[in-house]
Design an enzyme around this catalytic site. Sequence first.
Site, short mmCIF file in Angstrom:
data_model
loop_
_atom_site.label_atom_id
_atom_site.label_comp_id
_atom_site.label_asym_id
_atom_site.label_seq_id
_atom_site.Cartn_x
_atom_site.Cartn_y
_atom_site.Cartn_z
N TYR A 156 -9.92 -13.82 2.41
CA TYR A 156 -8.82 -12.76 2.76
C TYR A 156 -7.38 -13.52 1.89
CZ TYR A 156 -5.06 -10.32 5.25
OH TYR A 156 -3.84 -9.75 5.67
N ALA A 157 -7.22 -14.48 1.83
CA ALA A 157 -6.17 -15.19 1.14
C ALA A 157 -6.33 -15.19 -0.40
CB ALA A 157 -5.91 -16.71 1.32
N ALA A 158 -7.76 -15.16 -0.56
CA ALA A 158 -7.87 -15.08 -2.06
C ALA A 158 -7.62 -13.76 -2.64
CB ALA A 158 -9.40 -15.33 -2.47
N LYS A 160 -5.68 -11.52 -1.08
CA LYS A 160 -4.21 -11.43 -1.34
C LYS A 160 -3.43 -11.94 -2.41
CE LYS A 160 -4.15 -8.49 2.30
NZ LYS A 160 -3.72 -7.04 2.13
P1 NDP Z 1 -5.30 -2.04 10.51
O1 NDP Z 1 -6.57 -2.74 11.01
O2 NDP Z 1 -4.35 -1.76 11.79
O3 NDP Z 1 -5.62 -0.67 9.64
C1 NDP Z 1 -6.35 -1.09 8.78
C2 NDP Z 1 -6.41 0.44 7.86
O4 NDP Z 1 -7.12 0.43 6.73
C3 NDP Z 1 -6.97 1.37 8.71
O5 NDP Z 1 -6.56 2.86 8.55
C4 NDP Z 1 -8.48 1.53 8.02
O6 NDP Z 1 -9.17 2.71 8.54
C5 NDP Z 1 -8.09 1.18 6.82
N1 NDP Z 1 -9.08 0.75 5.86
C6 NDP Z 1 -9.94 -0.39 6.09
N2 NDP Z 1 -10.78 -0.73 5.18
C7 NDP Z 1 -10.80 0.54 4.40
C8 NDP Z 1 -11.64 1.02 3.36
N3 NDP Z 1 -12.67 0.24 2.69
N4 NDP Z 1 -11.20 2.16 2.70
C9 NDP Z 1 -10.07 3.00 3.22
N5 NDP Z 1 -9.47 2.54 4.26
C10 NDP Z 1 -9.80 1.41 4.81
O7 NDP Z 1 -4.45 -3.03 9.71
P2 NDP Z 1 -2.94 -3.43 9.59
O8 NDP Z 1 -2.05 -2.24 9.80
O9 NDP Z 1 -2.67 -4.56 10.38
O10 NDP Z 1 -2.82 -4.00 8.00
C11 NDP Z 1 -2.38 -3.27 6.88
C12 NDP Z 1 -2.42 -3.84 5.55
O11 NDP Z 1 -1.18 -4.87 5.74
C13 NDP Z 1 -3.90 -4.74 5.33
O12 NDP Z 1 -3.90 -4.80 3.93
C14 NDP Z 1 -3.44 -6.30 5.97
O13 NDP Z 1 -4.24 -6.91 5.21
C15 NDP Z 1 -1.97 -6.43 5.66
N6 NDP Z 1 -1.15 -7.17 6.30
C16 NDP Z 1 -1.49 -7.35 7.77
C17 NDP Z 1 -0.59 -8.09 8.51
C18 NDP Z 1 -0.63 -7.96 10.12
O14 NDP Z 1 -0.20 -9.07 10.73
N7 NDP Z 1 -1.11 -7.05 10.86
C19 NDP Z 1 0.10 -9.31 7.95
C20 NDP Z 1 -0.02 -9.41 6.63
C21 NDP Z 1 -0.49 -8.34 5.89
P3 NDP Z 1 -10.64 2.98 8.54
O15 NDP Z 1 -11.13 1.91 9.37
O16 NDP Z 1 -10.84 4.23 8.77
O17 NDP Z 1 -11.22 2.87 7.07
#
Ligand code: NDP
Length: 248
Positions: A156-158, A160
């Site tokens: 994940y870190a890589a 990001k």
């Molecule tokens: P969630 O797990 O709540 O939501 C993830 C979203 O991404 C869902 O809508 C999911 O829908 C979609 N998704 C996942 N895989 C795919 C894919 N292969 N193709 C299309 N859509 C996809 O995540 P968060 O809201 O917590 O995180 C959102 C972003 O923020 C991420 O990139 C995360 O790494 C980053 N982030 C979050 C932090 C936190 O503390 N929450 C901190 C730092 C960064 P579906 O499953 O239907 O595909």
Amino acid sequence: MSEAMELAGQVALVTGGSRGIGRALAGELAAAGARVAVVARDAGRAQAAAAELPGEGHRGFGCDVADSGAVNELVKTVEAEMGGLEILVNNAGITEDNLLVRMSDEAWDRVLNTNLKGAFNLIRAAARGMMRRRSGRIINITSVVGITGNPGQANYAASKAGLIGLTKSVARELASRGVLCNAVAPGFIDTEMTAALPEAAREALLAQIALGRLGRPEDVACVVRFLAGPAASYVTGQTLVVDGGMVM
Ligand code: NDP
């Protein structure tokens, strides 16, 4: 045009817009007047989220961002049916944590393919139209762990950290065509992704946050709105950290 509707007439595509941070930032862009294409693997949830956004003309699409062929089709469809694509937010992301020595090839590939290659797929597909129109905003959602590293999150870190390098390269390559690219690095935001953390880990993380609370998806969403709008027209290649003062 009132300042409150600074994105009126624009189309925004938000990956991972069906829940969590993506859903909040789709809401913020819609509140600023954009028509939003909400993308997630689960088409039903993407469509349901799109239907709840303020304003008219939003759409939900099912697409796996790791699948470059599907992404190319998605971008073509959005441009043809929604009339353009001015703002791209690469927010879809997953975690698959494990200690380094126990991490499988598959866990590495799934996380890199979704979080990093997914963003590349979308940027490559959307850049042509943005360059032709001489305007566009690309915003990549990275994480503070892409800056600090984190035990148990090598993949994940890589991914990001890779997004930060991708952001800077895209910013340099597309600047002369009027396309700006920035990243937002959230800290610890209260969503389904972080809900699974054990209580002790939550408490330990909380102790590191200067503002003394977890972030809300809305805290990230308003920064994305800023980067998408006219107030950020002289900002490119940057990573804005939104973490309540966790990493300084
Ligand atoms: P969630 O797990 O709540 O939501 C993830 C979203 O991404 C869902 O809508 C999911 O829908 C979609 N998704 C996942 N895989 C795919 C894919 N292969 N193709 C299309 N859509 C996809 O995540 P968060 O809201 O917590 O995180 C959102 C972003 O923020 C991420 O990139 C995360 O790494 C980053 N982030 C979050 C932090 C936190 O503390 N929450 C901190 C730092 C960064 P579906 O499953 O239907 O595909």
